[in-house]
Design a protein around this motif. Sequence first.
Motif, short mmCIF file in Angstrom:
data_model
loop_
_atom_site.label_atom_id
_atom_site.label_comp_id
_atom_site.label_asym_id
_atom_site.label_seq_id
_atom_site.Cartn_x
_atom_site.Cartn_y
_atom_site.Cartn_z
N HIS A 72 0.78 -1.23 -0.02
CA HIS A 72 0.01 -0.06 0.07
C HIS A 72 0.88 1.21 0.06
CE1 HIS A 72 -3.90 2.08 1.93
NE2 HIS A 72 -3.29 2.58 0.86
N SER A 106 -0.42 2.11 -5.35
CA SER A 106 -1.57 2.47 -4.79
C SER A 106 -2.21 3.76 -5.54
CB SER A 106 -1.80 2.53 -3.37
OG SER A 106 -1.58 1.51 -2.79
N HIS A 136 -2.88 -1.16 -6.90
CA HIS A 136 -3.90 -1.14 -5.74
C HIS A 136 -4.99 -0.19 -6.00
CE1 HIS A 136 -4.94 -0.09 -1.14
NE2 HIS A 136 -5.91 -0.54 -1.84
N GLU A 138 -7.39 1.96 -4.49
CA GLU A 138 -7.98 2.36 -3.29
C GLU A 138 -9.30 3.09 -3.58
OE1 GLU A 138 -6.72 4.10 1.08
OE2 GLU A 138 -5.47 4.33 -0.49
N THR A 176 -9.60 -1.84 -2.76
CA THR A 176 -10.13 -1.60 -1.33
C THR A 176 -11.57 -1.19 -1.86
OG1 THR A 176 -8.14 -1.27 -0.38
CG2 THR A 176 -10.13 -0.11 0.44
N THR A 222 -7.94 -2.85 4.84
CA THR A 222 -6.87 -1.77 4.65
C THR A 222 -6.60 -0.88 5.71
OG1 THR A 222 -7.75 -1.89 2.13
CG2 THR A 222 -6.67 0.38 3.20
N HIS A 223 -5.44 -0.36 5.63
CA HIS A 223 -5.05 0.56 7.07
C HIS A 223 -5.94 0.34 8.27
CE1 HIS A 223 -7.63 3.40 4.82
NE2 HIS A 223 -6.61 3.92 4.09
N GLU A 251 -3.70 -4.63 7.65
CA GLU A 251 -2.55 -3.52 7.35
C GLU A 251 -2.70 -2.80 8.64
OE1 GLU A 251 -3.32 -2.73 2.54
OE2 GLU A 251 -3.64 -1.41 3.97
N ASP A 280 1.48 3.40 3.31
CA ASP A 280 0.47 4.46 2.63
C ASP A 280 1.39 5.61 2.32
OD1 ASP A 280 -1.80 5.12 1.94
OD2 ASP A 280 -2.76 5.68 3.99
#
Length: 399
Positions: A72, A106, A136, A138, A176, A222-223, A251, A280
């Motif tokens: 990410h 991302s 990715h 997102e 995501t 995700t995060h 994550e 990120d």
Amino acid sequence: MTGLLVHSARLITANSPGDIRDDPTGWVRIRDGIVTATGTMEGWAPDGDEVVDASQIGGPGAIITSGLVDIHNHGGATFAFDGSIEEILQAVDAHAAHGVTRIVLSLVSAPPRALEAQLTRIAAARGEQPGILGAHLEGPYIDSDRCGAHDPAALHPPEAHELARLLATGVVQQVTLAPELTGGIEAVRQIVAAGSVAAIGHTGADAGTTLRAIDAGASLLTHTFNAMPPVHHRVPGPIGAAAADDRMILEIIADGSHVDRTIVRMLFAAAPGRVALVSDAMAAAAASDGEYLLGAQKVTVRDGLATLHGTSVLAGSTLTLDRALRNVVSWGIPLGAAIASATVVPARAIQRDDLGRLEVGCRGDLVIWDSALVPRAVWRDGVRIVADAVAHNRPLAAG
């Protein structure tokens, strides 16, 4: 073809997230880009290989690990991954200097045609740079109430035909989405059927909806903690549901600003072997403070903290994955578990058993670290890609 033999340092790797190997003095042989042998002490012979004494590079207390895997990451060195091919490659190289040998690029939410163009450029960059694993997405299929730094105008529920076009580019590694949106569960199935990873994030989903998404094939959060409901003892939400389910990898952005260090320790304890460190990172990672763009959104970076211009909303991070590793170790996570969370766990999250491990048959990605966990040299597929990888890390705004 001449191989590579790296020896005489502490070797830390993992057969699996829960099976960590820590040899006080180890060695690794790589040929044709693949690990062909490993061992301990002096049980090696050159046999025509290029021989590297890791202790001469990393000094006393040198460590050998697999290359880091960042799943990410939005950019670095002033460049974003929605930019030109040349900018993409420069940002990837910047993270390689911080020990990242494999990376997923991302993209933030954008109109479909813009995303298709960005994915086409990433596909071209991947052809030039084997460290790029894919893209990715997102968004844009995320909750507008929890969109963070994403452009609200770009968000909408998933549409099967549009998603199919994006997946058909062949470069989408993961997506995501918020599973509670209309068509969200069906989109999870569509993503997984295409061979990509479905991740839950930027979501207001309750635990029940989260579980339905997991049953449909979602495997990544995700995060964790960011852009989602917090855990409540009677309302576990997506975090509680994911932490309690062994099918999920979670994550975490360990910069000390996105998540408090106590909560990071709690997550490692709650989901052992299933926490993946991610950066990120946005364009300001491995760069200076200033004004940047994240997609179409203006971002101000001050003292290393990235926020939407004129607000306190976090807009990605300026974190690099080696610094995340140092952070969690300083916060009390055992070194082996921390290394696993930046290597084998993210590799497992994207279904790449050949990455993140220094075991026979795996890709020959390797980092030599000094005793302060600063990367000193980096190899990808047995080829040295960074000769002097001393990381210049500025202090975090918090932590």
